[in-house]
Scaffold this motif. Sequence first.
Motif, PDB file in Angstrom:
ATOM      1  N   UNK A 110      30.910 -61.251  57.199  1.00 46.33           N
ATOM      2  CA  UNK A 110      30.144 -61.304  55.946  1.00 46.33           C
ATOM      3  C   UNK A 110      29.270 -60.057  55.769  1.00 46.33           C
ATOM      4  N   UNK A 111      29.169 -59.546  54.541  1.00 47.81           N
ATOM      5  CA  UNK A 111      28.164 -58.530  54.254  1.00 47.81           C
ATOM      6  C   UNK A 111      28.668 -57.249  53.615  1.00 47.81           C
ATOM      7  N   UNK A 112      29.971 -57.037  53.562  1.00 49.44           N
ATOM      8  CA  UNK A 112      30.490 -55.830  52.902  1.00 49.44           C
ATOM      9  C   UNK A 112      31.297 -56.266  51.682  1.00 49.44           C
ATOM     10  N   UNK A 113      32.027 -55.336  51.059  1.00 50.95           N
ATOM     11  CA  UNK A 113      32.823 -55.718  49.886  1.00 50.95           C
ATOM     12  C   UNK A 113      33.983 -56.618  50.273  1.00 50.95           C
ATOM     13  N   UNK A 114      34.453 -56.502  51.496  1.00 52.99           N
ATOM     14  CA  UNK A 114      35.515 -57.370  52.008  1.00 52.99           C
ATOM     15  C   UNK A 114      35.338 -57.491  53.509  1.00 52.99           C
ATOM     16  N   UNK A 129      33.716 -64.544  55.141  1.00 55.44           N
ATOM     17  CA  UNK A 129      33.202 -64.064  53.869  1.00 55.44           C
ATOM     18  C   UNK A 129      33.055 -65.180  52.883  1.00 55.44           C
TER      19      UNK A 129
END
Lengths: 319, 319
Positions: free
Chosen positions: A23-27, A116
């Motif tokens: 979790x935490x970026x664009x993908x 995610x």
Amino acid sequence: MPSEFALIERHFTRPTRHTVLGVGDDAAIVRPSPGMELLVSTDMLVAGTHFLADTDPEALGWKVLAVNVSDIAAMGGQPRWALLAAALPASTENWLAAFSKGFFACAAEFGVDVIGGDTTKGPLNFCVTIIGEAPPGQALLRSGAQAGDEVWVSGTPGRAALGLAHLQGRCALPEPALTTCLAALHRPQPRVALGLALRGLASAAIDISDGLLADIGHLLERSAVSATLRLDCLPATILPTGKKDSLALDCLLGGGDDYELAFTAAASRHRQIKRLDEQLELTLTCVGSITEGDVGTLNLVDASGRPVSAASRGYDHFE
Amino acid sequence: MPSEFALIERHFTRPTRHTVLGVGDDAAIVRPSPGMELLVSTDMLVAGTHFLADTDPEALGWKVLAVNVSDIAAMGGQPRWALLAAALPASTENWLAAFSKGFFACAAEFGVDVIGGDTTKGPLNFCVTIIGEAPPGQALLRSGAQAGDEVWVSGTPGRAALGLAHLQGRCALPEPALTTCLAALHRPQPRVALGLALRGLASAAIDISDGLLADIGHLLERSAVSATLRLDCLPATILPTGKKDSLALDCLLGGGDDYELAFTAAASRHRQIKRLDEQLELTLTCVGSITEGDVGTLNLVDASGRPVSAASRGYDHFE
């Protein structure tokens, strides 16, 4: 109210075990096991359609992931990664904390990394996507059943629907049946171990989410065959008391939500499959056989082979 | 009303090009390219929160997938597969046909196979999951920006927000600005080619969905750095007339929905990046630089270096 980012950070970000970037970026980034095929499925659960809005949030969290794990189980896959998108009418910290506890308990139980998701405001809605793995060509499809194959069912479908009927006041279950049925409804156990064991053994498989008859019907259509099911052979243990009334029969034939597996296998595999029964501590019942004839037709017969009408054909969200 | 299965069959089942098994089983099966890492992202779009309920369904279909393709673009990935889950208040055939036309147009444009999904009854809600690929270690993260790097922005963010403001009666755009801004709002172009070209070149990247300042802020936080942006260097072409009023500035700084990319790169890469500008026929603008200092701080300055207050800090769904 805490921000979307704070919510995700607090309730939906836990360490992963086999993920490059969670979790935490664009993908998210994952590295598939070399040579494996990926199994991918998504399910949307809407308040009022799939669950009661006042459902216990911890049970709901478990179930939202479990129904997806079940899709991978039905393919004979190993569940690996999941993503959770949620629309929430208002973010109540306690509710979310309980939901997330159930969701991650299911993830831990089945070795799933939660990699995610997305949270937003809106009418209560959960959408989970799950990714599993299977060796090339070994996934269990709905389309492999052949005339002469036997039809099998795991466990005792119908308990979850009976538990729901009790909650809706349509019946009054005695104990200990009530506890058993509510457990089936609130904490379904996806049959991952069974799916893995059926690789190379079953000719086709599906998980029972719409109802026993409806889902076997889907399998028949994809396999372009028909089937005869013996009513007296169906698992009789819905009610631990042995009571088998009309509602219980409806629940058995038309209730989904237990997430048991229905599968087919060559008759020559009968003993191998019965042995799985013991290994997995899970009742596997041979309930009929695949026939040629009108594609998708499901003939329900009694012990002497006479036709029985199917009161309930399962649940279609747009009927 | 047609059944769920008929709907899926009619509107959401099209031939795939690089998929082992598409729509119709418990899960789809895909075979990742050997040695590739997978990029996975999910986004939920809710009527009233992310789009107007009376939005043109074909435009909506395009956008629902485009915002997900944009997440893969921001990672420098090649989009490959997508799944669509939808809750629909009522299934209107014409509406679904138009939605599906836009959705599959976007899929075709970016080489995405639509491999599965789910449709159910409920308040209007779309949840797309997308899977892309990138060589190991080459995905563009939010976390790689370093002091001294330059900050870049693609295209002309703010047009989509300005188009929305027009539709909401908050301004009256003249032509041809109106057409340009509505195109940005209804048919955003995810920057896939740019993302691919930035592999090995950019140090960090993010797509602008929450707003220019907000998203650069996310990148700064993940990279544990701060930045100074020159207001006079920001793309000035929001209004083709060159008009730059207060609403236009709000839209530029706080409007998401154009799905441009913001990225950082070493100053030594400046000329290489400017060359991409021509190759891709896409304006790339250097708007500032990464600095040390309070993590996540974004200093907006004018041409002479004096601080400018940021009127708008982007959109958080739970604020």
